[in-house]
Design an enzyme around this catalytic site. Structure first.
Site, PDB file in Angstrom:
ATOM      1  N   ASP A   1      -8.533   3.453  -1.992  1.00 17.93           N
ATOM      2  CA  ASP A   1      -7.388   3.101  -2.837  1.00 17.93           C
ATOM      3  C   ASP A   1      -7.595   1.752  -3.225  1.00 17.93           C
ATOM      4  O   ASP A   1      -6.974   1.092  -2.457  1.00 17.93           O
ATOM      5  CB  ASP A   1      -5.995   3.451  -2.165  1.00 17.93           C
ATOM      6  CG  ASP A   1      -4.942   3.395  -3.097  1.00 17.93           C
ATOM      7  OD1 ASP A   1      -4.994   2.674  -4.231  1.00 17.93           O
ATOM      8  OD2 ASP A   1      -3.940   4.268  -3.198  1.00 17.93           O
ATOM      9  N   HIS A   2      -7.995   1.538  -4.502  1.00 17.39           N
ATOM     10  CA  HIS A   2      -8.299   0.228  -4.836  1.00 17.39           C
ATOM     11  C   HIS A   2      -7.093  -0.760  -5.028  1.00 17.39           C
ATOM     12  O   HIS A   2      -7.063  -1.873  -4.661  1.00 17.39           O
ATOM     13  CB  HIS A   2      -9.160   0.050  -6.172  1.00 17.39           C
ATOM     14  CG  HIS A   2      -8.337   0.161  -7.333  1.00 17.39           C
ATOM     15  ND1 HIS A   2      -8.009   1.446  -7.813  1.00 17.39           N
ATOM     16  CD2 HIS A   2      -7.774  -0.429  -8.214  1.00 17.39           C
ATOM     17  CE1 HIS A   2      -7.342   1.509  -8.911  1.00 17.39           C
ATOM     18  NE2 HIS A   2      -7.218   0.109  -9.065  1.00 17.39           N
TER      19      HIS A   2
ATOM     20  N   HIS B   1      -1.558   5.227  -4.997  1.00 16.26           N
ATOM     21  CA  HIS B   1      -1.270   3.941  -5.245  1.00 16.26           C
ATOM     22  C   HIS B   1       0.044   3.592  -4.770  1.00 16.26           C
ATOM     23  O   HIS B   1       0.406   2.823  -3.814  1.00 16.26           O
ATOM     24  CB  HIS B   1      -1.562   3.375  -6.467  1.00 16.26           C
ATOM     25  CG  HIS B   1      -3.030   3.701  -7.069  1.00 16.26           C
ATOM     26  ND1 HIS B   1      -4.057   3.589  -6.239  1.00 16.26           N
ATOM     27  CD2 HIS B   1      -3.303   3.865  -8.256  1.00 16.26           C
ATOM     28  CE1 HIS B   1      -4.930   4.014  -6.903  1.00 16.26           C
ATOM     29  NE2 HIS B   1      -4.618   4.101  -8.249  1.00 16.26           N
TER      30      HIS B   1
END
Ligand code: NAP
Length: 479
Positions: A177-178, A240
């Protein structure tokens, strides 16, 4: 000086957009800092019949926006090898295994493997199963990296997880999950641990509400086909936004290690307050963008690869409540949308009147500005915290905390090589996030929305502001 790491990376989808835009530049940064040096190799796989030389030239091209050190780029590219590969063909995995073993020896990588799924999600399970059946795993470490989306509902995520865990244990799976790689999201946890006054302030006694906004100014651009299968609820909220809520709302972990942090995060996801269909209607707003006021920007329904009658949402706003002692009745307002006036990722922590007990001025809002990248900072009532007079919220001195802003992929890649799972999503967090989001999705799928309902370059439908006004609150960031 960085400690050198050793591994063979196998990138499924090595010719694709993600690999070229994110992975190769991130690996190159690690190369320049010595984290990757002599003992690594990268095998890019995809169906197209590229040669090693051609593949290397594409890798070098992907770095040109970041560096002009031609010798370093050339040397770096010599660690790259290409294997033409169809994910459904067993023989191709046998060839891949052979090449990986050869590179293990050639680069002395300690038989460590990073399998990176930079490929369409429908292939994740197939690839993992072939890694098992064709015996690619080694006696070094074997780490599987999965890009989003991880399923499109709880049921499909469970099915995917079951197929992955036939080959990889939960401890070997790194779900990206950047946002968890972003500098200010990581700093939030660090600051909470180091600043006891701030930590003490994070609860129902002092907080009026918390706002998480992930906005974009762009539309869907050339990703209409993907977006039609996703929508912003699945694309941004389930992953996110939920992970950011986890980082803000978790209790203080016993230690700054993966196990302790995930233990307290898990409690947050367990405490998501169940929604009834009526509560979905009251507490969640969806929207879809129309043209802008001048007509120069297209409506979503006019974008390429989008159904002209599409009911996919490009905007969501909602109120999330947690069933926990700490956060009882404190709304977490969340919002994400395309074609909003600016790209901005931010967490606004809005204090109530009792926060004066902590020495804060009335109406204080502390903002963690996550993006745009070069604007990352902490604001107190919109002013850089160092210039604000709210000395009782003592954040760290700038030089210690703001000296190195790593690109999210670079930071997460180091974590993968270190075997550090702090900034990755665990299955038990993910499944609760999906269960929560599924209720909203199901309710929305039962009713036809009146789309489009907001103009491009605006803050979304009016109902998104009314949602907060009903509680006597308002969005901190309003254009
Ligand atoms: N791009 C992004 O910014 C981004 C951001 C977040 C997550 N993701 C996720 O990352 C993954 C990759 O996205 P992407 O944008 O890089 O996609 P992409 O540009 O379409 O790349 C897909 C890759 O898969 C290969 N491929 C397709 N079918 C294959 C098959 N049957 N066997 C072997 N290889 C095959 C393609 O090469 P060939 O056609 O030559 O086979 C290509 O290398 C997706 O899961 C996506 O959701 C992407």
């Amino acid at each position: 000086m960085a400690t050198e790491k050793s591994a063979v990376f196998i990138i499924f989808g090595g010719s694709g957009d993600l690999a070229h835009r994110k992975l190769y530049p991130a690996m190159y940064s690690l190369y320049k800092t010595g984290v990757l040096k002599d003992h690594f190799a990268v095998i890019g796989t995809a169906r197209r019949p590229w040669s090693d030389d051609y593949y290397r030239s594409t890798v070098i091209d992907s770095l040109k926006d970041f560096d002009n050190d031609e010798k370093a780029m050339e040397d770096f590219s010599k660690h790259f090898f290409y294997q033409s590969h169809d994910v459904n063909d067993s023989d191709h995995y046998i060839a891949l295994k052979k090449l990986a073993s050869k590179l293990d020896d050639q680069f002395d990588t300690g038989h460590n493997r990073v399998y990176y799924m930079a490929i369409a999600p429908r292939f994740f399970g197939t690839v993992a199963e072939h890694i098992n059946s064709e015996g690619l795993k080694t006696d070094g470490y074997n780490r599987l990296v999965i890009e989003k989306p991880f399923g499109r509902s709880y049921d499909s995520a469970l099915e995917l997880n079951n197929s992955l865990t036939k080959t990889f244990s939960e401890s070997e799976i790194y779900r990206m999950d950047h946002y968890l790689g972003k500098y200010m999201v990581q700093q939030l946890t660090q600051i909470r641990l180091k600043n006891k006054q701030f930590e003490k302030s994070l609860n129902k006694k002092y907080i009026s509400n918390i706002q998480v906004t992930l906005s974009e100014s762009l539309g869907v651009e050339d990703r209409g086909g993907y977006y039609e299968t996703a929508g912003v609820l699945r694309d941004m909220v389930q992953n996110h936004i939920m992970q950011i809520i986890g980082a803000v709302a978790m209790d203080e972990p016993a230690k700054l290690d993966s196990e302790s942090i995930h233990e307290v995060k898990r409690d947050v996801f367990d405490s998501l307050q169940d929604l009834t269909p009526e509560e979905v209607d009251q507490n969640f707003v969806r929207g879809q963008y129309d043209e802008d006021i001048t007509g120069s920007k297209k409506a979503y329904r006019d974008e390429d690869n989008v159904d002209p009658k599409s009911n996919i949402e490009t905007f969501v706003a909602g109120k999330i409540l947690l069933d926990s002692e700490r956060w009882e009745n404190v709304p977490f307002y969340v919002r994400s949308g395309k074609r909003m006036p600016a790209k901005s990722s931010r967490i606004d922590i809005v204090y109530n009147d009792s926060a004066t007990e902590l020495g804060l001025n009335p109406n204080t809002t502390v903002t963690f500005l996550i993006e745009p990248e070069n604007g990352s900072s902490i604001l107190v009532n919109g002013i850089d915290y160092q210039e604000s007079n709210q000395s009782l919220i003592k954040f760290p001195e700038k030089p210690n905390y703001f000296d190195h802003e790593r690109e999210a992929y670079e930071s997460l890649m180091i974590d993968i090589l270190d075997g550090n799972k702090i900034h990755f999503t665990l299955w038990d967090e993910l499944q609760n996030a999906w269960k929560y989001v599924d209720v909203i999705r199901n309710q929305w799928d039962n009713e036809t929305p009146d789309f489009p309902n907001y103009m491009s370059n605006t803050m979304g439908p009016d109902a998104a502001s009314e949602l907060l006004e009903r509680d006597g609150n308002s969005w901190t960031w309003d254009d």
